[in-house]
Design a protein around this motif. Structure first.
Motif: not given
Length: 187
Positions: A105-128
Motif C-alpha cells: 500500500i505504501d507504493a500505491l500511496q507514493r504513486y497516486y499521492r494526493d487524493g488516494f484513499n487508502e481506507k477504500a482498500l480491503p483490510k483482509n490480510e489474506n490478500i489471495e
C-alpha cells in the motif's frame, strides 16, 4: 505494442528488486489469456534452450496445490498440462496481479499521492482470498479523486508493479513466494 513494452518493463523492475538482477529471465508479454497459454506451448516445442515458465492470473481462489490442476478445472480455461512440464513451469498470481499491488500500500500511496484513499482498500490480510472484482472495485474507489485518474490495468498497473516491494508481496502472497522462489532456483 506499447502495453507489452510497459508489461515487460514492470516485470523486469519487479524481478530485479526481487534479487534476480544479473540473472534475469526473458520476459515475453503475449496478450490475452489464451494467447499466453498458446505461446507457452509453442515455446516448449520450438525453444529447447530455455525452460519457459507460464505466469497468469488465477482469476479465482485457488483450492488445489497444483497450478495446472487449477487451470484445467477453471471454467473458461480448461488448460491441459503440456507433456514434459511440471508444476514448476506454471505459476499463478492469485487472484490477479493487483493482489501483488495490494500487498504494498505504501507504493500505491507514493504513486497516486494526493487524493488516494487508502481506507477504500480491503483490510483482509489474506490478500489471495480477496476476489478479483472486489480488488478492482476497491482500487477504483481508492483512486477516484487522484490526479493520475482512476486505476487502470494498462495505464497504471505495470508502473506500479515496477514500484512495489517484492519482499512485501512474498510475505503476503504465498503464490508469489512460490513463483519468486522458483525463479531464484531456476536462474
Amino acid at each position: 505494442k506499447d502495453l507489452h513494452t510497459r508489461c515487460r518493463e514492470g516485470f523486469h523492475k519487479f524481478l530485479e528488486k526481487a534479487g534476480l538482477k544479473g540473472k534475469m529471465p526473458r520476459i515475453v508479454a503475449c496478450g490475452g489469456r489464451n494467447q499466453v497459454y498458446d505461446d507457452f506451448k509453442a515455446s516448449l516445442m520450438y525453444d529447447s534452450m530455455y525452460a519457459p515458465v507460464l505466469l497468469v492470473d488465477s482469476e479465482a481462489a485457488v483450492t488445489v496445490k497444483s497450478p495446472w490442476e487449477h487451470l484445467k478445472s477453471r471454467p473458461g480455461d480448461g488448460w491441459e498440462k503440456p507433456v514434459d512440464t511440471n508444476d514448476d513451469h506454471c505459476h499463478l498470481m492469485v487472484q490477479c496481479m493487483e493482489s501483488w499491488l495490494l500487498a504494498d500500500i505504501d507504493a500505491l500511496q507514493r504513486y497516486y499521492r494526493d487524493g488516494f484513499n487508502e481506507k477504500a482498500l480491503p483490510k483482509n490480510e489474506n490478500i489471495e482470498s480477496i476476489g478479483k472484482t472486489a480488488i478492482y472495485k476497491s482500487f477504483d474507489h481508492a483512486t477516484k479523486s487522484c490526479q493520475k485518474g482512476r486505476y487502470s490495468k494498462g495505464n497504471h498497473s505495470f508502473a506500479l508493479l515496477g514500484m512495489i516491494n517484492p519482499a512485501k508481496v512474498r510475505a503476503k502472497c504465498s503464490w508469489a513466494e512460490r513463483f519468486l522462489g522458483s525463479m531464484d532456483k531456476m536462474l
